[in-house]
Design an enzyme around this catalytic site. Structure first.
Site, mmCIF file in Angstrom:
data_model
loop_
_atom_site.group_PDB
_atom_site.id
_atom_site.type_symbol
_atom_site.label_atom_id
_atom_site.label_comp_id
_atom_site.label_asym_id
_atom_site.label_seq_id
_atom_site.Cartn_x
_atom_site.Cartn_y
_atom_site.Cartn_z
ATOM 1 C CG LEU A 14 -2.176 0.555 1.313
ATOM 2 C CD1 LEU A 14 -3.029 0.492 2.471
ATOM 3 C CD2 LEU A 14 -2.098 2.140 0.842
ATOM 4 C CD GLU A 72 -1.393 5.308 -2.261
ATOM 5 O OE1 GLU A 72 -0.558 5.773 -1.556
ATOM 6 O OE2 GLU A 72 -2.346 4.600 -2.053
ATOM 7 C CG HIS A 80 -12.564 7.562 -1.415
ATOM 8 N ND1 HIS A 80 -12.274 8.133 -0.589
ATOM 9 C CD2 HIS A 80 -12.486 6.421 -1.639
ATOM 10 C CE1 HIS A 80 -11.592 6.848 0.180
ATOM 11 N NE2 HIS A 80 -11.723 6.034 -0.589
HETATM 12 C C1 TPP Z 1 -3.148 6.811 0.753
HETATM 13 C C2 TPP Z 1 -4.278 5.793 0.474
HETATM 14 N N1 TPP Z 1 -4.161 4.851 -0.464
HETATM 15 C C3 TPP Z 1 -5.241 3.915 -0.595
HETATM 16 C C4 TPP Z 1 -6.145 4.385 -0.006
HETATM 17 C C5 TPP Z 1 -7.398 3.132 -0.081
HETATM 18 N N2 TPP Z 1 -7.685 2.254 0.935
HETATM 19 C C6 TPP Z 1 -8.631 2.619 2.099
HETATM 20 S S1 TPP Z 1 -8.059 1.437 3.232
HETATM 21 C C7 TPP Z 1 -7.000 0.508 2.561
HETATM 22 C C8 TPP Z 1 -6.284 -0.507 2.956
HETATM 23 C C9 TPP Z 1 -5.743 -0.140 4.354
HETATM 24 O O1 TPP Z 1 -5.281 -1.366 4.967
HETATM 25 P P1 TPP Z 1 -4.551 -1.207 6.323
HETATM 26 O O2 TPP Z 1 -3.793 -0.123 6.504
HETATM 27 O O3 TPP Z 1 -3.954 -2.623 6.842
HETATM 28 O O4 TPP Z 1 -5.870 -0.929 7.532
HETATM 29 P P2 TPP Z 1 -7.326 -1.625 7.710
HETATM 30 O O5 TPP Z 1 -8.055 -0.842 6.613
HETATM 31 O O6 TPP Z 1 -6.896 -3.002 7.657
HETATM 32 O O7 TPP Z 1 -7.737 -1.284 8.972
HETATM 33 C C10 TPP Z 1 -6.696 1.021 1.057
HETATM 34 C C11 TPP Z 1 -5.797 0.448 0.100
HETATM 35 C C12 TPP Z 1 -6.512 5.009 0.920
HETATM 36 N N3 TPP Z 1 -7.695 5.407 1.610
HETATM 37 N N4 TPP Z 1 -5.480 5.981 1.134
#
Ligand code: TPP
Lengths: 322, 358
Positions: free
Chosen positions: A58, A60, A129
């Site tokens: 994760l 970008e 978003h």
């Molecule tokens: C900078 C960013 N990239 C992508 C997203 C889309 N997104 C939202 S939650 C998520 C996964 C997050 O995973 P984690 O950090 O493990 O936390 P969890 O949701 O499992 O609590 C993604 C890819 C985002 N919100 N922000």
């Protein structure tokens, strides 16, 4: 021909491009097993395997940064940034590197990558978003900016973008992903980058839009008796000024509809182009319908923010009655 | 030529209550029976809130919502260790942490109901607005902690992150700044093993998230994230250290996201149901309840009373949420700058005229 919505057309474009050219790889958050949060890459992992379809960490900046490395080393990466609001996390890579590598190496290195990213509001989404940052990317020399508004164009433009030798930011209007359907060829085809499309001919006023607002503008046209000519830009950079100028010279009037904030939006650039090339044909000032110069609000207020049919119709009528 | 090992490291793991709720007496945090019951009651309240929020979303009464089901211990154990003036920097997943740190439930409903006013904390409560951009607010938590040091204030800060967020560049910069400036911050990493569909094994080649702290020069521990007493202990120790100038700590709560990522997600596309079932057996709320029952601090009658009480609290919050008048578009204009620029005034006037003409 198969009836497809916009996201299915993107999916079909990715499949065709990957089948046609082994150098094409897809990477990003959740693009593999999940098939992308909007399902744009659905089935790609199964068809092309882990070597060409990569669920990434994760990050970008990481996604765009490694895509640049892949591109200079011979691949044609098509990274997905899950929402364009997070493309800002990769801004430095895009602007400082992807955009400049050709010029600073005098063509010794090139960066043929296509960043696909959903954008725009109207889907009751969480914060960040719903942004429309096309003007920001269009401001950066060295990057092409392409925004389809229909399934047919989405697939054809995406296939062109992947063949293109420059970095392309390919912005997909998320609220149109499932809103419009039309016949789309299952095989490969391209729609040229840099060519606007006259969606409807008319004589009284030229209405210019792109992406998510194109459909809104189209709807607005059915709420007025004014004989509008509707242009879908499809590519913001490089801009098809000829199509704009020919139309404005014919109608003498122009309304531009953009979802992004008003100040410094892409509409401002179009007005400058009209000023340069068709000023003396104008019978009324060129009008803009835009988002407000505020942050994009959470969903209880988003319908206020998004240019409404009423606002578009009001601008069209004010322009013809000027 | 010299070849020798300069550094080697281990990662501490902490569990107080095992999966059968058997406590390790040596590791028990100092909590009175009353506090233990309070901790449990908060967990039950939050769980009922979460269930209700999911129902409201399905009924179209709430927008996209991220459930914290299964992560109550990680969030509430941490919040319970905080002092009132401590700052939190939460993600969309941290509603339980917020509720346990004095955020009204109605505010959370408002936020997920598409109204920015849900981000306004009560006076004296320092909960930063929920960060949707993953991994970005860790730096703010570090900066706020540095501000505490610079101003000689006693508060500490908590940066929330998921396993996915630990991959973001910003997050790693936050770790580094925290280490360099010995900031009084704790990084609460809820490793729920998924970032949407991406399993933690594909997120990092490191075996634990905790060990990342070691590379940045500060302590990282892994705790059983479904054991609220372990989380509370680790957080208390980290806060004590932070307040006495000992710098940051990364606490990795190893846990599991039982629900879908958000209400827009379908987790059955990428993980087996059997895995979810295995983790349901480790339920953090049941784990503490069993312990309380064994200690004769809890029984069915108390449970029934508690449920009736929290359900009323939750339904009162829902009633209040739904009776709040819609936000005004003027607000968006009013709060973009400290003073509204002329261009914005014009846009607002134009818009009002159009709305009135309708
Ligand atoms: C900078 C960013 N990239 C992508 C997203 C889309 N997104 C939202 S939650 C998520 C996964 C997050 O995973 P984690 O950090 O493990 O936390 P969890 O949701 O499992 O609590 C993604 C890819 C985002 N919100 N922000």
């Amino acid at each position: 021909m198969v009836t497809m919505n916009l996201v299915q057309a993107v999916n079909s474009g990715l499949k065709c491009a990957m089948a046609d050219d082994k150098r094409v790889v897809v990477l990003g958050e959740d693009v593999g097993a999940d098939g992308g949060v909007f399902r744009a890459s659905d089935g790609l992992l199964r068809q092309f395997g882990k070597g060409r379809v990569m669920d990434t960490p994760l990050a970008e900046s990481g996604i765009v940064g490694v895509s640049i490395g892949m591109a200079v080393a011979g691949l044609r990466p098509v990274p997905e940034i899950q929402f364009s609001g997070f493309l800002s996390m990769a801004f430095a890579q895009l602007v400082n590197h992807a955009a400049r590598i050709r010029m600073r190496s005098r063509g010794a290195f090139t960066c043929p990558l296509v960043i696909r990213t959903p954008y725009g509001g109207g889907i009751r989404a969480l914060e960040h978003h719903s942004e429309s940052m096309e003007a920001v990317f269009s401001h950066v020399p060295g990057i092409k900016v392409v925004i389809p508004s229909s399934p047919y164009d989405a697939k054809g433009l995406l296939m062109s973008a992947i063949k293109d030798d420059n970095p392309v930011v390919f912005m997909e209007p998320s609220r149109l992903y499932r809103a419009v359907k039309e016949d789309v060829p299952e095989n490969s085809y391209t729609v040229p980058i840099g060519k606007a499309k006259v969606v409807k001919e008319g004589s009284a006023v030229t209405v210019i839009s792109w992406g998510s607002m194109l459909q809104q503008a189209k709807l607005a046209l059915s709420h007025t008796d004014v004989d509008c000519e509707l242009i879908d830009l499809r590519t913001l950079k490089p801009l098809d000024t000829d199509t704009i100028i020919v139309s404005v010279k014919k109608t003498g009037r122009c309304v531009i509809v953009q979802e992004a904030p008003r100040t410094g939006g892409f509409a401002s650039e179009i007005i400058a182009v009209i000023n340069d090339k068709a000023l003396l044909s104008l019978k009324a000032p060129v009008s803009r319908v835009a988002g407000f110069d505020t942050g994009f609000p959470l969903y209880k207020l988003e319908d206020h923010y998004l240019p409404s049919i009423e606002r578009i119709v009001a601008a069209i009528e004010a322009t013809v009655n000027y | 030529m010299v070849e020798k090992v300069l550094k080697s490291f281990g990662v501490k793991y902490l569990q107080v209550l095992d999966e059968n709720s058997k406590p390790d007496a040596r590791l028990m945090p100092k909590l009175s029976p009353k506090q233990l019951v309070e901790l449990y009651s908060t967990m039950v309240l939050c769980r009922r809130f979460d269930e209700k929020a999911l129902i409201l979303q399905r009924q179209g009464r709430l927008g996209t919502y991220a459930s914290f089901l299964g992560q109550e211990a990680a969030q509430i154990g941490t919040a319970y260790a905080l002092a009132r003036e401590d700052w939190t920097f939460p993600t969309y997943r941290d509603s339980a942490l917020l509720i346990a740190h004095s955020m009204p439930m109605v505010s959370l409903l408002q936020y997920f109901g598409g109204d920015e006013r849900g981000s306004i904390p009560p006076k004296g409560v320092n909960n930063f607005p929920i960060s949707i951009p993953v991994g970005t607010q860790g730096l703010h938590a570090v900066g706020a902690a540095m501000a505490a040091t610079i101003q000689g204030k006693k508060f500490a800060t908590v940066a929330c992150l998921g396993d996915g967020a630990s991959s973001e560049g910003d997050m790693n910069e936050a770790f580094n700044f925290a280490g360099v400036f010995k900031a009084p911050v704790i990084f609460l990493c809820q490793n729920n093993q998924y970032a949407i569909s991406v399993p933690v094994k594909q997120q990092t080649a490191a075996e634990t998230i905790a060990q990342k702290a070691i590379a940045f020069g500060f302590e990282g521990v892994r705790v059983d994230g479904n054991d609220v007493l372990a989380v509370y202990s680790a957080a208390s120790a980290a806060l004590k250290k932070a307040r006495s100038g000992g710098g940051p700590t990364l606490i990795e709560c190893f846990t599991y996201r039982i629900s879908n990522h958000t209400t827009s997600d379908d987790a059955s596309r990428y993980r087996p149901d059997s895995e979810v079932k295995e983790w349901q057996k480790k339920d953090p709320v049941i784990r503490l309840r069993k312990f309380l029952v064994a200690k004769k601090l809890w029984n069915d009658k108390k449970e029934a009373q508690l449920l009736a009480g929290v359900d009323k609290q939750v339904s009162d919050a829902v009633t209040k949420y739904e009776s709040i008048p819609a936000p005004q578009v003027e607000d968006v204009f009013k709060y973009t700058y400290s003073e509204m620029p002329q261009s914005l005034k014009e846009q607002l006037d134009d818009y009002r005229r159009l709305m009135e003409g309708k």
